[in-house]
Design a protein around this motif. Structure first.
Motif, short mmCIF file in Angstrom:
data_model
loop_
_atom_site.label_atom_id
_atom_site.label_comp_id
_atom_site.label_asym_id
_atom_site.label_seq_id
_atom_site.Cartn_x
_atom_site.Cartn_y
_atom_site.Cartn_z
N ALA A 41 1.99 -15.86 13.15
CA ALA A 41 0.76 -16.58 13.04
C ALA A 41 1.01 -17.85 11.98
O ALA A 41 0.22 -18.93 12.21
CB ALA A 41 -0.29 -15.68 12.06
N SER A 42 1.93 -17.86 11.24
CA SER A 42 2.14 -19.09 10.52
C SER A 42 3.30 -20.20 11.22
O SER A 42 3.25 -21.28 10.61
CB SER A 42 2.67 -18.71 9.10
N GLY A 43 4.17 -19.60 12.04
CA GLY A 43 5.15 -20.69 12.58
C GLY A 43 6.20 -20.61 11.60
O GLY A 43 7.12 -21.68 11.44
N SER A 44 6.28 -19.67 10.53
CA SER A 44 7.33 -19.96 9.57
C SER A 44 7.80 -18.27 9.29
O SER A 44 7.75 -17.53 10.17
CB SER A 44 6.49 -20.48 8.21
N GLY A 45 8.70 -18.37 8.28
CA GLY A 45 9.48 -17.25 7.97
C GLY A 45 8.63 -16.18 7.62
O GLY A 45 9.19 -14.83 7.47
N PHE A 46 7.54 -16.42 6.85
CA PHE A 46 6.72 -15.40 5.90
C PHE A 46 5.62 -16.17 5.55
O PHE A 46 5.22 -17.24 5.73
CB PHE A 46 7.49 -14.98 5.03
N ILE A 47 4.52 -15.33 5.11
CA ILE A 47 3.55 -15.70 4.55
C ILE A 47 3.24 -15.21 3.11
O ILE A 47 3.47 -14.13 2.76
CB ILE A 47 2.01 -15.26 5.34
N PRO A 48 3.08 -16.18 2.40
CA PRO A 48 3.07 -16.07 0.82
C PRO A 48 1.37 -15.64 0.62
O PRO A 48 0.35 -16.18 1.03
CB PRO A 48 3.41 -17.14 0.09
N PHE A 49 1.07 -14.37 0.03
CA PHE A 49 -0.05 -14.00 0.04
C PHE A 49 -0.63 -13.55 -1.65
O PHE A 49 0.27 -13.16 -2.40
CB PHE A 49 -0.41 -12.85 0.83
N THR A 95 -17.65 -8.57 4.67
CA THR A 95 -17.56 -6.92 5.12
C THR A 95 -16.50 -6.55 4.18
O THR A 95 -16.45 -5.37 3.62
CB THR A 95 -17.06 -7.04 6.72
N HIS A 96 -15.20 -7.08 4.05
CA HIS A 96 -14.14 -6.51 3.43
C HIS A 96 -14.34 -6.60 1.91
O HIS A 96 -15.04 -7.61 1.44
CB HIS A 96 -12.79 -7.22 4.05
N GLU A 97 -13.74 -5.67 1.27
CA GLU A 97 -13.94 -5.61 -0.40
C GLU A 97 -12.77 -6.46 -0.92
O GLU A 97 -12.83 -6.41 -2.01
CB GLU A 97 -13.83 -4.17 -0.78
N TRP A 98 -11.71 -6.83 -0.17
CA TRP A 98 -10.93 -7.76 -0.80
C TRP A 98 -10.52 -8.80 0.16
O TRP A 98 -10.76 -8.50 1.34
CB TRP A 98 -9.68 -6.79 -1.47
N HIS A 99 -9.69 -9.89 -0.26
CA HIS A 99 -9.21 -10.73 0.72
C HIS A 99 -7.64 -11.09 0.20
O HIS A 99 -7.40 -11.11 -0.92
CB HIS A 99 -10.18 -12.19 0.51
N THR A 100 -7.00 -11.38 1.28
CA THR A 100 -5.81 -11.96 0.92
C THR A 100 -5.87 -13.47 1.12
O THR A 100 -6.19 -14.03 2.18
CB THR A 100 -4.52 -11.61 1.96
N ILE A 101 -5.43 -14.31 0.37
CA ILE A 101 -5.40 -15.85 0.69
C ILE A 101 -3.95 -15.97 0.51
O ILE A 101 -2.93 -15.74 -0.12
CB ILE A 101 -6.17 -16.33 -0.72
N TYR A 102 -3.70 -17.03 1.49
CA TYR A 102 -2.47 -17.24 1.94
C TYR A 102 -2.06 -18.60 0.88
O TYR A 102 -2.53 -19.63 0.72
CB TYR A 102 -2.41 -17.94 3.41
N ALA A 103 -1.06 -18.45 0.24
CA ALA A 103 -0.78 -19.07 -1.17
C ALA A 103 -0.23 -20.53 -0.91
O ALA A 103 -0.55 -21.28 -1.67
CB ALA A 103 0.17 -18.56 -2.09
N GLY A 104 0.18 -20.67 0.29
CA GLY A 104 0.58 -22.14 0.67
C GLY A 104 -0.70 -22.96 0.92
O GLY A 104 -0.67 -24.27 0.87
N SER A 105 -1.98 -22.46 1.10
CA SER A 105 -3.13 -23.29 0.85
C SER A 105 -3.67 -23.66 -0.43
O SER A 105 -4.62 -24.35 -0.68
CB SER A 105 -4.32 -22.62 1.61
#
Ligand SMILES: [Zn+2]
Length: 142
Positions: A41-49, A95-105
């Protein structure tokens, strides 16, 4: 929650600025996800969340949603900007009670303090795990 996780105002958005958010307080959990889906999804090695209760976050701007089966089961919803394509957060607003925000943003990425590395099995060697993270092969705790 680890002591080093900051109580703050977390402000950020996509590359072009059409999708923005503000999250208040301290994230419930933070880390790097090395699963295949995050890599693709990120085109990178990991997603920081960073995980926040939905009540702590305000989003603005339209997003494009992509749904897939999550590595831990259930459905994963990823939100990106329809204009610039920047990947910003996970979960469905309203809808969801929580969100993951991608820290690179984050506008100020120094606010981010990763605590764990998850789904590290299958991680390519070049996707390095920083020192001091709690490492999980798969889902946290599993
Ligand atoms: Zn954008």
């Amino acid at each position: 929650m680890a002591d080093n996780v900051k109580n703050s105002l977390y402000v950020g958005g996509c590359l072009c600025g059409a999708v923005r958010y503000e999250a208040e307080g301290a994230p419930i959990y933070t880390g790097h996800c090395y699963c295949v889906d995050c890599r693709k999804a990120s085109g990178s090695g990991f997603i920081p969340f960073m995980g926040f209760a939905s009540s702590a976050v305000r989003f603005s701007g339209q997003t494009r949603q992509f749904r897939s089966i999550a590595a831990r089961g259930g459905e994963a919803v990823r939100n990106s900007c329809p204009i610039c394509g920047g990947l910003v957060f996970g979960g469905e607003v309203g809808t969801h009670e929580w969100h993951t925000i991608y820290a690179g943003s984050l506008d100020d990425p120094t606010l981010f303090r990763p605590q764990m590395a998850i789904f590290t099995r299958g991680r390519p060697e070049w996707a390095v795990i920083p020192d001091g993270l709690t490492v999980f092969d798969g889902a946290p705790g599993g």
